[in-house]
Structures are given as C-alpha cells and as structure tokens.
Motif scaffolding. Structure first.
Motif, short mmCIF file in Angstrom:
data_model
loop_
_atom_site.label_atom_id
_atom_site.label_comp_id
_atom_site.label_asym_id
_atom_site.label_seq_id
_atom_site.Cartn_x
_atom_site.Cartn_y
_atom_site.Cartn_z
N THR A 178 0.99 -1.21 -0.12
CA THR A 178 -0.26 -0.09 0.48
C THR A 178 0.73 1.31 0.17
N ARG A 179 0.57 2.01 -0.64
CA ARG A 179 1.78 3.94 -0.95
C ARG A 179 1.03 4.63 0.22
N ASP A 237 2.74 6.76 -8.04
CA ASP A 237 2.47 5.39 -8.60
C ASP A 237 3.49 4.68 -9.32
N ARG A 238 4.48 5.28 -9.36
CA ARG A 238 5.74 4.52 -9.75
C ARG A 238 6.12 3.31 -8.86
N SER A 261 6.09 1.20 -6.34
CA SER A 261 5.20 -0.25 -5.87
C SER A 261 5.97 -1.57 -4.75
#
Lengths: 125, 108
Positions: free
Chosen positions: B54-55, B61-62, B64
């Motif tokens: 979970t970020r 979003d690059r 992960s």
C-alpha cells in the motif's frame, strides 16, 4: 500538516546523561503512539523505544533497556527520551516518529510516519 | 528478532530504468507488516509503502511493493532523478521492530 521538531542533542561524555524532546503539532498528539529511532553516522536505522498514546505502555530495544526512558506529556504535545549512562555506541542522530494508531492493541508494533528532522547526540570524551 | 536482509547493497541505474529492490526476512513477517522508506542525504526517512503493497499518502504510483511471508520487493517502474537515495525495509509484525541494512540506489 504534521510537524515533529526534536531538540536536546549535543556532545556528552561517556557515562553522562541527556534528555531529548520532540515537539509535535498538526495532529492530535494524545491519540497516537510515538517512537524514537536512531541512526549512527553512516549507518542504518535502529528502533530505540516506543510509547502508547496514553503513556501507559513503553517498550525498548535491548541495546538501551535500563538506560533510556521514554515519556510523553500530552498537555504539552511533547515526547521525551531520557538517556543515562551514555556510551560511545549511542552516538547517532535521534529521530522521533509518529505511529499510525494508539498502539494499545495486541500485536501492535511501531511503524513510522512521519519523522522529525533529527537531533545529533555525540558521546565522546 | 526478525533479521531483514536487503539486496543488492548498491544498485546503479539510469533515469528512466526500472529498479527492483529485495528484502528477505529471517522468518515470516506477520500479516505482511512490511514497510519501505526512502532516505535522501541529510534528510529524515520518508514512508513509501506499508502493508507490503500500500502506497503512503502522496507517493507516486511508479513506486510499488509486493511480497509476503519472507520475501518482499520494492519496484520503481521508471526512475526519476529524485529517486536516487537509500531505501530501507522495516517489519512491524513482531517485537522488536527491525530494519534492513539499506539499499543505495545510485545514478549510473
């Protein structure tokens, strides 16, 4: 915005004492567990101590147990670390960090977000 | 105590490339309580990933995360200049909370 501002670091002789403070703002301090994490010069991260939201439960790394005491004053939004019997290997930047919860549930262990900017403690004669 | 071993120690890549960082635990990490932090020189660490995948708030979003049990991975899909830093994994599933020794991501 959450802000954590550490103070109290400095140069101390082996066997000496120092008290670190961490002033918190931007969140309800009394609702979150807090921790201290340290980083020796050029080295990695080491969790030092944690305290639940109320101050009722504390925990320590074996390396500092019996020498360091964590505490908090929720009326002043401030976290403390009393460090006694300091050793050369305690030399590090000490960060305070906010947890994600009160820290009072079974199986809780600290995670750190965000961190303060750190305060340097140097133990040397 | 759970020992976390990160590899490689140093990773040399160019902007735009994909980075894959590994974190291996000496025993299973409870409930995937595994986090990743980024630390730039002279700065405090910053939380990137928690719960293994979970970020954290505001993380692009690059970045992960994946894995479970004893093997976890942080992937940066396309490196930006600001991504070159030291990355640490941390487990918070058992006492005491422990960190890996870090992976330095440097510009090739």
């Amino acid at each position: 915005e959450v802000q954590l501002l550490e103070s109290g670091g400095g140069l101390v002789q082996p066997g000496g004492s120092l008290r670190l403070s961490c002033a918190a703002s931007g969140f309800t301090f009394s609702s979150y567990a807090m921790s201290w994490v340290r980083q020796a010069p050029g080295k990695g991260l080491e969790w030092v101590s944690a305290i639940t939201y109320s101050g009722g439960t504390t925990s320590y790394a074996d390396s500092v147990k019996g020498r360091f005491t964590i505490s908090r004053d929720n009326s002043k939004n401030t976290l403390y670390l009393q460090m006694n019997s300091l050793r050369a290997e305690d030399t590090a930047v000490y960060y305070c960090a906010k947890d994600r919860s009160k820290g009072d549930t079974a199986g809780w262990y600290p995670r750190f977000d965000p961190w303060g900017q750190g305060t340097l403690v140097t133990v040397s004669s | 105590e759970i020992v976390l071993t990160q590899s490689p120690g140093t990773l040399s890549l160019s902007p735009g490339e994909r980075a894959t960082l590994s974190c291996r635990a000496s025993q299973s990490v409870s409930s995937s309580f595994l986090a990743w932090y980024q630390q730039k020189p002279g700065q405090a660490p910053r939380l990137l990933i928690y719960g293994a995948s979970t970020r954290a708030t505001g993380i692009p979003d690059r970045f992960s995360g994946s894995g479970s049990g004893t093997d976890f991975t942080l992937t940066i899909s396309r490196l930006e200049p600001e991504d070159f830093a030291v990355y640490y994994c941390q487990q918070y599933g058992s006492s005491p909370a422990t960190f890996g020794q870090g992976t330095k991501l440097e510009i090739k």
